[in-house]
Write a protein that holds these residues in place. Structure first.
Motif, PDB file in Angstrom:
ATOM      1  N   TYR A  65       0.880  -1.223   0.082  1.00  0.00           N
ATOM      2  CA  TYR A  65       0.096  -0.164  -0.020  1.00  0.00           C
ATOM      3  C   TYR A  65       0.835   1.086  -0.101  1.00  0.00           C
ATOM      4  CZ  TYR A  65      -4.257  -2.627   1.232  1.00  0.00           C
ATOM      5  OH  TYR A  65      -5.343  -3.319   1.180  1.00  0.00           O
ATOM      6  N   ILE A  66       0.689   2.099  -0.847  1.00  0.00           N
ATOM      7  CA  ILE A  66       1.302   3.597  -0.905  1.00  0.00           C
ATOM      8  C   ILE A  66       0.388   4.532  -0.569  1.00  0.00           C
ATOM      9  CG2 ILE A  66       2.679   4.941  -2.476  1.00  0.00           C
ATOM     10  CD1 ILE A  66       3.793   1.817  -2.244  1.00  0.00           C
ATOM     11  N   TYR A  67       0.870   5.520   0.352  1.00  0.00           N
ATOM     12  CA  TYR A  67       0.047   6.425   0.845  1.00  0.00           C
ATOM     13  C   TYR A  67       0.966   7.605   0.667  1.00  0.00           C
ATOM     14  CZ  TYR A  67       2.322   6.532   5.535  1.00  0.00           C
ATOM     15  OH  TYR A  67       3.196   6.664   6.394  1.00  0.00           O
ATOM     16  N   ASP A  68      -0.137   9.083   0.896  1.00  0.00           N
ATOM     17  CA  ASP A  68       0.652  10.278   0.692  1.00  0.00           C
ATOM     18  C   ASP A  68       1.571  10.726   1.776  1.00  0.00           C
ATOM     19  OD1 ASP A  68      -0.899  10.876   2.764  1.00  0.00           O
ATOM     20  OD2 ASP A  68      -2.347  12.285   1.815  1.00  0.00           O
ATOM     21  N   GLY A  69       2.009  10.046   2.808  1.00  0.00           N
ATOM     22  CA  GLY A  69       2.938  10.492   3.709  1.00  0.00           C
ATOM     23  C   GLY A  69       2.441  11.094   5.202  1.00  0.00           C
ATOM     24  N   SER A  70       1.146  11.595   4.933  1.00  0.00           N
ATOM     25  CA  SER A  70       0.305  11.946   5.914  1.00  0.00           C
ATOM     26  C   SER A  70      -0.254  11.014   7.161  1.00  0.00           C
ATOM     27  CB  SER A  70      -0.715  12.849   5.539  1.00  0.00           C
ATOM     28  OG  SER A  70      -1.759  11.901   5.299  1.00  0.00           O
ATOM     29  N   PHE A  71      -0.191  11.521   8.290  1.00  0.00           N
ATOM     30  CA  PHE A  71      -0.964  10.368   9.447  1.00  0.00           C
ATOM     31  C   PHE A  71      -2.173   9.987   9.000  1.00  0.00           C
ATOM     32  CE2 PHE A  71      -2.363   9.574  13.775  1.00  0.00           C
ATOM     33  CZ  PHE A  71      -1.321   8.312  13.938  1.00  0.00           C
ATOM     34  N   ASP A  72      -2.966  10.942   8.639  1.00  0.00           N
ATOM     35  CA  ASP A  72      -4.420  10.567   7.982  1.00  0.00           C
ATOM     36  C   ASP A  72      -4.297   9.474   7.070  1.00  0.00           C
ATOM     37  OD1 ASP A  72      -5.607  11.972   9.761  1.00  0.00           O
ATOM     38  OD2 ASP A  72      -6.410  13.711   8.521  1.00  0.00           O
ATOM     39  N   GLY A  73      -3.204   9.654   5.964  1.00  0.00           N
ATOM     40  CA  GLY A  73      -2.936   8.514   4.913  1.00  0.00           C
ATOM     41  C   GLY A  73      -2.652   7.433   5.678  1.00  0.00           C
ATOM     42  N   LEU A  74      -1.841   7.296   6.539  1.00  0.00           N
ATOM     43  CA  LEU A  74      -1.451   6.092   6.986  1.00  0.00           C
ATOM     44  C   LEU A  74      -2.599   5.304   7.608  1.00  0.00           C
ATOM     45  CD1 LEU A  74       0.865   3.908   8.314  1.00  0.00           C
ATOM     46  CD2 LEU A  74       1.335   5.315   9.982  1.00  0.00           C
ATOM     47  N   LEU A  75      -3.302   6.128   8.414  1.00  0.00           N
ATOM     48  CA  LEU A  75      -4.633   5.552   9.268  1.00  0.00           C
ATOM     49  C   LEU A  75      -5.622   4.806   8.175  1.00  0.00           C
ATOM     50  CD1 LEU A  75      -5.001   7.703  12.436  1.00  0.00           C
ATOM     51  CD2 LEU A  75      -3.619   5.796  12.392  1.00  0.00           C
ATOM     52  N   THR A  76      -5.563   5.765   6.994  1.00  0.00           N
ATOM     53  CA  THR A  76      -6.534   5.213   5.925  1.00  0.00           C
ATOM     54  C   THR A  76      -5.851   3.839   5.555  1.00  0.00           C
ATOM     55  OG1 THR A  76      -7.044   7.603   5.411  1.00  0.00           O
ATOM     56  CG2 THR A  76      -7.630   5.782   3.830  1.00  0.00           C
ATOM     57  N   ALA A  77      -4.666   3.796   5.330  1.00  0.00           N
ATOM     58  CA  ALA A  77      -4.066   2.629   4.649  1.00  0.00           C
ATOM     59  C   ALA A  77      -4.439   1.388   5.560  1.00  0.00           C
ATOM     60  CB  ALA A  77      -2.713   2.581   4.431  1.00  0.00           C
ATOM     61  N   VAL A  78      -4.494   1.681   6.766  1.00  0.00           N
ATOM     62  CA  VAL A  78      -4.664   0.496   8.054  1.00  0.00           C
ATOM     63  C   VAL A  78      -6.235   0.191   7.912  1.00  0.00           C
ATOM     64  CG1 VAL A  78      -4.846   0.203  10.399  1.00  0.00           C
ATOM     65  CG2 VAL A  78      -2.976   1.330   9.446  1.00  0.00           C
ATOM     66  N   TYR A  79      -7.082   1.198   7.759  1.00  0.00           N
ATOM     67  CA  TYR A  79      -8.403   0.907   7.453  1.00  0.00           C
ATOM     68  C   TYR A  79      -8.525   0.180   6.292  1.00  0.00           C
ATOM     69  CZ  TYR A  79     -13.396   1.974   6.940  1.00  0.00           C
ATOM     70  OH  TYR A  79     -14.733   1.843   6.693  1.00  0.00           O
ATOM     71  N   GLU A  80      -7.980   0.449   5.131  1.00  0.00           N
ATOM     72  CA  GLU A  80      -8.264  -0.271   4.003  1.00  0.00           C
ATOM     73  C   GLU A  80      -7.889  -1.675   4.081  1.00  0.00           C
ATOM     74  OE1 GLU A  80     -10.229   0.830   2.001  1.00  0.00           O
ATOM     75  OE2 GLU A  80     -10.120   2.967   1.708  1.00  0.00           O
ATOM     76  N   SER A  81      -6.674  -1.907   4.875  1.00  0.00           N
ATOM     77  CA  SER A  81      -6.170  -3.112   4.942  1.00  0.00           C
ATOM     78  C   SER A  81      -7.257  -4.176   5.717  1.00  0.00           C
ATOM     79  CB  SER A  81      -4.919  -3.263   5.872  1.00  0.00           C
ATOM     80  OG  SER A  81      -5.070  -2.975   7.382  1.00  0.00           O
ATOM     81  N   TYR A  82      -8.271  -3.641   6.405  1.00  0.00           N
ATOM     82  CA  TYR A  82      -9.112  -4.681   6.942  1.00  0.00           C
ATOM     83  C   TYR A  82     -10.241  -4.820   5.941  1.00  0.00           C
ATOM     84  CZ  TYR A  82      -6.930  -4.630  11.509  1.00  0.00           C
ATOM     85  OH  TYR A  82      -6.174  -4.894  12.545  1.00  0.00           O
ATOM     86  N   TYR A  83     -10.315  -4.065   5.200  1.00  0.00           N
ATOM     87  CA  TYR A  83     -11.606  -4.120   4.003  1.00  0.00           C
ATOM     88  C   TYR A  83     -11.511  -4.569   2.540  1.00  0.00           C
ATOM     89  CZ  TYR A  83     -14.071  -2.374   8.083  1.00  0.00           C
ATOM     90  OH  TYR A  83     -14.545  -2.135   9.406  1.00  0.00           O
ATOM     91  N   MET A  84     -10.228  -4.150   2.168  1.00  0.00           N
ATOM     92  CA  MET A  84      -9.910  -4.517   0.875  1.00  0.00           C
ATOM     93  C   MET A  84      -9.532  -6.011   0.626  1.00  0.00           C
ATOM     94  SD  MET A  84      -7.672  -1.022  -0.650  1.00  0.00           S
ATOM     95  CE  MET A  84      -7.595  -1.595  -2.084  1.00  0.00           C
ATOM     96  N   GLN A  85      -9.687  -6.726  -0.411  1.00  0.00           N
ATOM     97  CA  GLN A  85      -9.198  -8.166  -0.535  1.00  0.00           C
ATOM     98  C   GLN A  85      -8.104  -8.252  -0.745  1.00  0.00           C
ATOM     99  OE1 GLN A  85     -11.346  -9.709  -4.213  1.00  0.00           O
ATOM    100  NE2 GLN A  85     -10.525 -11.751  -3.909  1.00  0.00           N
ATOM    101  N   GLU A  86      -7.238  -7.458  -1.241  1.00  0.00           N
ATOM    102  CA  GLU A  86      -5.584  -7.463  -1.260  1.00  0.00           C
ATOM    103  C   GLU A  86      -5.024  -6.957   0.020  1.00  0.00           C
ATOM    104  OE1 GLU A  86      -7.665  -5.387  -3.341  1.00  0.00           O
ATOM    105  OE2 GLU A  86      -7.325  -6.382  -5.511  1.00  0.00           O
TER     106      GLU A  86
END
Length: 247
Positions: free
Chosen positions: A4-25
């Motif tokens: 997962y690649i995110y924009d470098g912000s803390f919100d971006g990191l937490l969004t990536a963590v969120y998606e890790s629970y709901y995305m298939q990949e």
């Protein structure tokens, strides 16, 4: 391997963590976009930052784990180490399973690494509180420059805004080209080029403040008791260029 690649912000990191629970990949790595290097064996998935999703993860850490865990996560994020985002992701996977006792599991390598990195950031904050040197400018403004290893500007500002509440000042992180501006009421962090900080000195004609500092340290120095090795152990040499007494 999924990354997962995110924009470098803390919100971006937490969004990536969120998606890790709901995305298939499911990701094996989470990286800031500036840390990602294209690789034939890595499949990148770019995560769009969502404040709403980030807020949900933020609250989940706070409510289901602990405030302490949230602090550790944020401090590791501020370390800006390449592996920090993946480490935070793995730490949170364990934390959501174990709960509030996560930080008692120091035998776990991931938990131990989080603590070590967080402590490094904390130690640099404490050092910087004593190493910051302000320079008085002709425009009735105080300016200080620094180049810390970690992104600690927002962590030191509460201290300086209280200690120098009656002064206008700037603390400039030249390494990241950002600056905290304080106007006797509140402080904000803005982008500030290294060159812009250097331009501030062009308007400064008063060197008395620096001379007093040098005279003070000269007057209390006992030549035959100088110990550079011990001095370096307490004050890393990389900070010296911003310390008036070391010039």
């Amino acid at each position: 391997m999924i990354c997962y690649i995110y924009d470098g912000s803390f919100d971006g990191l937490l969004t990536a963590v969120y998606e890790s629970y709901y995305m298939q990949e499911k990701p094996e790595q989470i990286l800031r976009k500036e840390h990602f290097l294209p690789d034939f064996f890595i499949e990148p998935i770019y995560i769009k930052t969502s404040k709403e999703k980030a807020y949900k993860v933020y609250n989940a850490i706070k409510d289901k784990v602990s405030h302490e865990a949230l602090k550790y996560v944020f401090y590791v994020f501020l370390s800006e180490l390449k592996e920090s985002s993946t480490l935070i992701y793995r730490y949170l996977k364990i934390a959501f399973k174990i709960g509030k006792d996560i930080n008692l599991h120091m035998h776990n390598g991931i938990v131990l690494s989080v603590h070590k990195i967080s402590n490094k950031v904390t130690n640099e904050v404490h050092r910087m509180l004593g190493f910051i040197r302000f320079k008085f400018l002709a425009s009735n403004l105080y300016y200080a420059a620094m180049e810390p290893d970690h992104n600690i500007l927002q962590l030191i500002m509460p201290h300086f805004s209280k200690r120098f509440s009656s002064q206008n000042f700037i603390i400039h992180d030249r390494k990241r080209e950002i600056a905290a501006l304080y106007n006797k009421e509140k402080w904000v962090i803005v982008d500030m080029l290294k060159a812009d900080g250097e331009k501030l000195f062009l308007n400064n004609n008063d060197e008395v403040y620096e001379k007093l500092w040098k005279q003070y340290f000269s007057s209390i120095t006992i030549e035959n008791r100088k110990n550079r090795k011990l001095q370096k152990s307490y004050m890393p040499e990389r900070y010296w260029k911003f310390l008036t007494e070391m010039l």
